[in-house]
Design a protein around this motif. Structure first.
Motif, short mmCIF file in Angstrom:
data_model
loop_
_atom_site.label_atom_id
_atom_site.label_comp_id
_atom_site.label_asym_id
_atom_site.label_seq_id
_atom_site.Cartn_x
_atom_site.Cartn_y
_atom_site.Cartn_z
N UNK A 1 -8.73 -10.59 6.54
CA UNK A 1 -8.75 -9.20 7.11
C UNK A 1 -7.74 -9.35 8.32
N UNK A 2 -8.21 -10.36 9.28
CA UNK A 2 -7.61 -10.12 10.47
C UNK A 2 -5.93 -10.42 10.32
N UNK A 3 -5.86 -11.64 9.22
CA UNK A 3 -4.54 -11.85 8.93
C UNK A 3 -3.69 -10.88 8.48
N UNK A 4 -4.28 -10.00 7.71
CA UNK A 4 -3.29 -8.94 7.14
C UNK A 4 -3.14 -7.93 8.24
N UNK A 5 -4.11 -7.79 9.16
CA UNK A 5 -4.07 -6.71 9.94
C UNK A 5 -2.86 -7.41 10.94
N UNK A 6 -2.68 -8.44 11.23
CA UNK A 6 -1.62 -8.94 11.99
C UNK A 6 -0.46 -8.72 11.25
N UNK A 7 -0.29 -8.86 9.81
CA UNK A 7 1.12 -8.75 9.27
C UNK A 7 1.32 -7.30 9.46
N UNK A 8 0.38 -6.29 9.33
CA UNK A 8 0.66 -4.87 9.91
C UNK A 8 1.38 -4.49 11.13
N UNK A 9 0.60 -5.60 12.34
CA UNK A 9 1.06 -5.38 13.39
C UNK A 9 2.67 -6.05 13.61
N UNK A 10 2.72 -7.01 13.11
CA UNK A 10 4.29 -7.48 13.07
C UNK A 10 5.17 -6.70 12.61
N UNK A 11 4.79 -5.96 11.62
CA UNK A 11 5.74 -5.00 11.17
C UNK A 11 6.11 -3.90 12.27
N UNK A 12 5.19 -3.40 13.10
CA UNK A 12 5.47 -2.71 14.06
C UNK A 12 6.14 -3.45 15.29
N UNK A 13 6.14 -4.70 15.37
CA UNK A 13 6.97 -5.34 16.33
C UNK A 13 8.47 -5.46 15.87
N UNK A 14 8.59 -5.72 14.66
CA UNK A 14 10.17 -5.65 14.05
C UNK A 14 10.60 -4.32 14.21
N UNK B 1 2.38 -0.55 6.57
CA UNK B 1 1.37 0.25 5.56
C UNK B 1 0.89 -0.68 4.64
N UNK B 2 1.65 -1.76 4.01
CA UNK B 2 1.06 -2.50 3.13
C UNK B 2 -0.15 -3.47 3.60
N UNK B 3 0.24 -4.24 4.85
CA UNK B 3 -0.54 -5.01 5.51
C UNK B 3 -1.93 -4.27 5.57
N UNK B 4 -1.83 -3.25 6.18
CA UNK B 4 -3.14 -2.46 6.56
C UNK B 4 -3.67 -2.20 5.14
N UNK B 5 -3.21 -1.71 4.33
CA UNK B 5 -3.95 -1.42 2.96
C UNK B 5 -4.48 -2.57 2.30
N UNK B 6 -3.83 -3.69 2.38
CA UNK B 6 -4.34 -4.87 1.68
C UNK B 6 -5.67 -5.43 2.71
N UNK B 7 -5.48 -5.24 3.81
CA UNK B 7 -6.60 -5.73 4.97
C UNK B 7 -7.91 -4.87 4.43
N UNK B 8 -7.66 -3.47 4.04
CA UNK B 8 -8.96 -2.64 3.91
C UNK B 8 -9.47 -3.45 2.76
N UNK B 9 -8.88 -4.06 1.78
CA UNK B 9 -9.60 -4.46 0.49
C UNK B 9 -9.79 -6.07 0.56
#
Lengths: 631, 530, 99
Positions: free
Chosen positions: B326-339, B311-319
């Motif tokens: 932006x892509x980096x924060x999106x990746x953080x969100x995706x890594x959350x899914x993986x973990x 959630x955090x990665x996605x929200x920060x990506x928006x900003x």
């Protein structure tokens, strides 16, 4: 015959691929190719339909499994299709109306340099929508569900250079995604409850699940339906979606895609039947949207937005009917089909008007167009009569049935729902008469624009009028055709089930009161817009009018609560990420740096002070050794 | 002795790196082709590995084992399971695209006359990273894994610090400062993680007496190797911390946006699509295999952190205002899914997580590389500097949109399959966490579409109006990735087939079984229910 | 004679040397004090060798002498070049090699 089901989807999908990848060399033939693929799909649909009619009512369902899509331990998702009477109805509607709108677009988009791409997107939409109605499990349905969302996104934002179009497209996709969240949670619930999400096994075993589970699943499905079908509270995107080219509004945002929510609920009838509480919520959502859309439709001066409000309201009828259970499923679908005809016809008529009026959408700048566009006038007029429920036309039959079924719910609920549906019919008559009067009657109100170009209203080319004529035929006769001998009921009953509701009000009384509110609505509209000249600039209007013009403040609410709130949230998170999370790290680094800065002072460069520390160290070591010995 | 296929697969890019580095300064183009050739040879070998791997066979296949440091029981032991095969294939697949996309990124500036050979160095370092990543996916000896897990920091450090993105807002000096900040931050974060892991590696040796993953896992499963509860937990945390830094998991994520923002787009792809995967891969292989009980003990906390990441990665990506961040924060969100998928402890979750690693690699590569092409044309990373690109460069915009749609997991594209599996797998055991994670679906649509709208649509900005559409080289780089995204979205079976058996082994390592459906399923119309 | 007395002497010489290193500034004097400490150690080694009856200590003493000689060569060269550039042999002046 089963093998044809895949082809039904493959044809427009291939069309989309060819048109989108084909590049500029297909610019000349692109629209013809696109239409051809759509027509091919319709042809296959008709072939399957005749085959289906040839079989008994009980074994009309066809299955085709192409391959196993996601094979993971304990999780089976297949790419498999199911064609039964319900899907068949949709297939014919989608590919039929779809083909007509392809033909219409040839003329409508003639001067657009990106026409080839437009047809590619339309084909993509057809493929996704057909996948949605043909899937035999929820996950594959989800693929179609998002596929139509994507096509809708691309088509609403087709004129991307207009910021308003791009914003509207994004908004539609986002609001739909909220609904999709519901669908994915519903699928997850189905999976944990039943271990599968294929229609057959799930519907066969709903009896084993608790009512609470079924209610949760049903409510999540309803959320999905609200998103796709623009029902309250996820309705806000539909009005903005009118930024897309008019054929798109006719096909996607009137006749087919927005009705996917109704399909989802009717398809999941077994689940909803086991969850009466959820059904009640469905009827409430339908009733609220019905009135909401109608009110919005009354105040809009933009012809397409007025029609969009109407679409919302009519789908409200369908959702209401679907929420009534087996009493209403068939009528929900019947209204869906007749609505597909007359609303598509109305939108195409609106497109034709705009085509002749230099893309002007403000109805206050129309007037007296019946003289300039006779074909458009007649077809639009027939659609108008159909939607308000003029006796004998298709809207009359389908809407009447829903109102009757709503009364049949029984008790106070029945009276309220029936009353709302009846009131909605009156408002429908009002706003549609208003559209009709403003556009085709009265005096001409258009003026030269800033550059001095005056619109020269003219009839559209035949590629546009022919689809309108065909749809007008449908609007006039479909209802009667379905109703004679209860054809539609008998056709769908094996899939959706049916039970006759016992209405506290007799059918005649319902019809009579519908007629009364209809006449009142038409008369009221005439007294306001027909009797006296219409001002070109909209008057300030009453409180309700102003609210309705702003879509009952839904966007303002969204803006303040979601957009502003979201902006604040993301901004503060970005700030926190920088100052807090990163701050801790950088702070640690700074602390280490500071400490070593202090320690550095010990290195003063004087050889003798180093010697002292060496001797001191040695002395401590020796002392420690001696001490250890002693102990 | 059989042919040491795994060693060769890892050695080929390493040899390629040495040869590329040795190409004389004037023969720059030759160095590029040489690097591409070696990366393609590695891809061929990786395909061979995948072909030779039998999904139904032993857990670790193509094994090699030689004594190395006999005194400490360190062996040179290689072997792959399905998860390893999938990730080796991903790595070998992406590197040619990274090289192709970065073809001109490291050309020396015309003004510079130094004898330094940046081009040769750039491609040699990329190949070096590839070799190290591949061997980390192959190592079944904990110590051997550790060495390469750490060693890959060195070439990465030089890639980030030495070859920055030329599209920088500030002055050259400012750019260099930011770049070196990003590189040092990357190095320090990962070194700290690595050091803590080293302590745990030594601790593991003290407890178990050797470094062999297979032996320890087998002993753990058979109950012959007991660890005190606290010892196991501490060792687990030591390993997990290092992997969580690399993955990266909130709140250890802040190095990633800096590194991805400052590096060139191909290097950013290398970081997020390849190197970071070693972290999530190692969680699945080492954390769960070596410390099953401790993994289960830590699951709730890790799931919550993963959820925050999503959630955090996605929200920060928006900003974000910078495309690459932006892509980096999106990746953080995706890594959350993986973990989340890994620690949901269900077959669907873990299969989904493995697929997610592969699919995220491909989708981020597609999005990031196109973003790189876009940035190189305009010379700015700020979203606000673009607008209306769709009008002047429709192919670029189209590929960018497909990359974005893959990032938001549109059904029909590969990431959808994995994201849905992860969600279902998590939901089956932890319904509340599963439901909150679906918010990620909406937020992903938000940041992707906002990015697309602001850069590609609207009126054409003056600075953008002369922009070229994609060139042939760029199309060749992006098109196969898009084909893969669609192909694996429609037909993921080749991948699930090799991953499933490995996941079953992992599930039995942690002594977990999938939750059963809550109600009996009736057979319909006399057909047998599955 | 009691060999322990040699050890006392060695300790005394070492202390003098150490004190000299700590107190004096002149590089030459410092250098001589270092030599004094080395020789104190040599004395102690030889005395121990005598006491324990093996030759190890004496061998070490030879090593020390060789190393000390080499050190004198290098050290004196440094001091001379330092004196040439600065006209002073004070070690406190040579404090520039700090951070």
């Amino acid at each position: 015959m089963e093998n044809l089901i895949g082809l039904l989807i493959a044809a427009p999908l291939l069309g989309a691929a060819v048109l989108l990848l084909g590049g500029r060399r297909l610019d000349k033939a692109g629209h013809w190719l696109g239409t051809l693929f759509a027509a091919a799909s319709f042809g296959i649909g008709v072939a399957l339909f005749t085959d289906m009619l040839g079989r008994g009512a009980e074994d009309r369902t066809l299955h085709e499994k192409l391959y196993t899509w996601i094979p993971v331990e304990g999780f089976q998702a297949d790419v498999a299709f199911q064609l039964d009477q319900l899907s068949m109805t949709f297939v014919l509607l989608i590919s039929g109306v779809g083909t007509l709108i392809h033909i219409y677009s040839i003329g409508y988009m003639e001067h657009d340099e990106r026409r080839r791409r437009f047809f590619g997107y339309l084909n993509l939409f057809l493929a996704a929508m057909l996948l949605l109605v043909l899937a035999d499990n929820y996950l594959l349905l989800y693929v179609g569900w998002e596929g139509v969302g994507l096509a809708s996104y691309l088509l609403i934002g087709f004129w991307q250079h207009k910021p308003s179009a791009a914003t509207a497209a994004k908004k539609a996709f986002l609001v739909n995604r909220v609904g999709d969240m519901g669908l994915s949670i519903a699928i997850m619930l189905l999976f944990t409850t039943f271990g599968t999400f294929a229609f057959g096994p799930v519907f066969a075993s709903v009896g084993n699940a608790t009512e609470g589970k079924l209610t949760a699943i049903a409510l999540m499905l309803l959320l999905a339906a609200c998103g796709k079908s623009a029902q309250v509270p996820l309705q806000s995107w539909l009005g903005d979606a009118m930024e897309g080219p008019t054929p798109v509004s006719a096909l996607i945002h009137a006749a087919t895609m927005v009705t996917a929510g109704v399909y989802l609920i009717v398809r999941s009838a077994a689940v909803f039947n086991g969850a009466p509480d959820a059904q009640l919520v469905v009827t409430v959502v339908g009733a609220v949207t019905l009135i909401f859309g109608a009110i919005v439709g009354c105040a809009k001066d933009d012809i397409k937005k007025a029609l969009a409000g109407s679409t919302m309201s009519q789908i409200g009828y369908m959702i209401l009917a679907a929420g009534l259970g087996p009493v209403g499923y068939v009528f929900a679908i019947m209204h869906l089909v007749t609505h597909g005809f007359f609303k598509a016809g109305l939108f195409l008529g609106a497109g034709s008007v705009m085509h002749g009026m230099n893309d002007e959408v403000d109805m206050r700048k129309y007037g007296a167009l019946r003289k300039f566009m006779p074909v458009t006038f007649v077809t639009f007029g027939l659609g108008y009569l159909a939607i308000i429920g003029f006796p004998g036309l298709s809207g009359f039959f389908s809407k009447d049935m829903i109102i009757e079924a709503a009364f049949a719910k029984g008790g106070t609920q029945g009276w309220i729902l029936g009353g709302v549906a009846l009131l909605g019919a009156g408002i429908t008559a009002f706003y549609m008469t208003r559209v009709m009067l403003l556009t085709f009657f009265g005096e001409k109100r258009w003026q030269p624009d800033a550059q001095g170009h005056e619109p020269h209203p003219h009839e559209s080319p035949s590629s546009m009028t022919i689809p309108m004529i065909i749809l007008a035929f449908g609007s006039v006769f479909a209802g009667a055709f379905f109703e004679i001998g209860e054809r539609f009921l008998k056709w769908l009953e094996p899939v959706t089930g049916y039970e006759h509701g016992n209405s506290p009000v007799s059918a005649m009384a319902v019809t009579a009161s519908t007629m009364v509110v209809l006449v009142v609505g038409v008369a009221l509209a005439w007294s306001m817009y027909g009797r006296r000249p219409v001002p070109v600039v909209a008057p300030r209007g009453s409180l309700l009018t102003r609210a309705a013009r702003r879509d009952l403040y839904q966007d303002d609410f969204n803006h303040v609560v979601l957009v502003r709130g979201g902006e604040h949230l993301t901004r503060s998170l970005v700030y926190l990420d920088h100052s807090l999370v990163d701050g801790v790290v950088n702070g640690t680094a700074a602390a280490v740096g500071g400490a070593s800065g202090r320690l550095r002072k010990l290195q003063n460069g004087y050889a003798r002070s180093y010697a002292v520390s060496m001797f001191g160290g040695t002395a401590i070591l020796v002392a420690a050794t001696l001490l250890m010995r002693a102990v | 002795m059989s042919f040491p296929l795994l060693t060769v697969t890892a050695a080929v890019p390493a040899v390629g790196a040495v040869l590329t580095a040795a190409v004389p300064a004037a023969r720059r183009t030759a160095a590029k082709w040489l690097a591409l050739l070696f990366s393609l040879a590695t891809l061929a070998l990786a395909v061979l590995v995948a072909v030779r791997f039998e999904p139904g066979g032993a857990r670790y296949q193509l094994t090699e084992s030689h004594a190395w440091i006999a005194d400490f029981g360190v062996r040179y032991e290689l072997g792959v399971d399905g998860i390893g095969v999938a990730l080796i294939a991903l790595t070998a697949l992406l590197i040619p695209f990274v090289i192709g996309a970065g073809w001109n990124d490291a050309d020396p500036l015309e003004t510079s006359s130094s004898r330094w050979r940046p081009t040769q160095g750039f491609f040699a370092l990329i190949l070096m990273v590839e070799a190290m990543v591949i061997i980390s996916f192959e190592a079944t000896d904990v110590f051997l894994f550790y060495i390469f897990f750490e060693a890959m920091l060195i070439p990465m450090y030089f890639l980030i610090g030495g070859f920055g993105d030329r599209a920088h807002a500030g002055s050259d000096e400012n750019a260099a400062a930011q770049r070196s900040y990003a590189a040092v931050k990357f190095l320090l974060y990962n070194l700290v993680g690595g050091l803590i892991m080293l302590a745990a590696v030594i601790g593991l040796y003290v407890v178990a007496g050797n470094f062999s993953l297979q032996e320890i896992t087998a002993a753990r499963a058979a109950g012959t190797l007991d660890m005190a509860t606290n010892t196991e937990r501490l060792l687990f945390l030591g390993f997990f911390f290092a992997f969580a830094v690399k993955a990266p998991l909130w709140p250890l994520h802040t190095w990633l946006p800096n590194a991805m923002g400052e590096a060139t787009a191909p290097v950013a792809v290398l970081i997020t699509a390849v190197v970071d995967k070693v972290g999530t891969f190692a969680m699945l292989r080492f954390c769960l295999g070596l410390f099953p009980e401790a993994s289960k003990w830590a699951t709730p906390a890790i799931l919550v952190l993963a959820l925050i990441s999503i959630v955090y990665g996605a929200l920060v990506a928006v900003g974000q205002r910078d495309i690459k961040r932006l892509v980096a924060y999106a990746s953080i969100s995706h890594f959350g899914f993986i973990i989340m998928g890994i620690f949901a402890m269900t077959s669907q979750g873990q299969s989904g997580a493995t697929l997610y690693m592969v699919n995220h690699g491909i989708s981020t590569a597609a999005l990031m590389l196109v973003a790189g092409f876009l940035i190189s044309r305009r010379g700015s990373r700020l979203i606000a500097d673009y607008g209306g690109v769709q009008k002047v460069a429709p192919v670029l915009a189209g590929t960018f949109l497909i990359g974005g749609l893959a990032t938001l997991s549109l059904p029909g594209l590969a990431p959808f399959v994995s994201e849905f599996l992860v969600l279902v797998g998590t939901f089956a055991r932890y319904p509340v966490i599963g439901i909150i994670a679906t918010i990620g679906i909406v937020l992903a649509a938000l940041y992707t579409l906002v990015l697309y709208q602001r850069t590609m649509t609207g009126p054409v900005k003056a600075e953008v109006s002369g922009m070229h559409d994609l060139r042939l080289r760029e199309v060749l780089v992006v098109a196969p990735l898009i084909v893969l995204l669609i192909g694996l979205g429609v037909y993921p079976k080749p991948l699930t087939q090799i991953v499933n058996p490995a996941v079953e082994h992992t599930m039995s390592d942690v002594h977990e079984k999938d939750p059963k459906p809550q109600v009996a399923v009736e057979a319909k119309n006399g057909e047998a229910a599955k | 004679m009691n060999p322990v007395n040699y050890l006392y002497l060695a300790a005394l010489l070492f202390t003098i040397g150490a004190a000299g290193v700590l107190i004096r500034k002149n590089a030459i004097v410092l250098f001589m004090c270092v030599e004094l400490m080395l020789n104190a150690c040599n004395l102690a080694f030889v005395a121990f060798s005598r006491m324990h009856g093996n030759l190890d200590g004496q061998i070490i003493a030879f090593f020390t002498m060789v190393v000390a000689a080499a050190e004198v060569v290098v050290g004196l060269a440094i001091i001379v070049s330092m004196f040439r550039t600065r006209h002073s042999a004070s070690v406190d002046d040579a404090s520039l090699m700090k951070l």
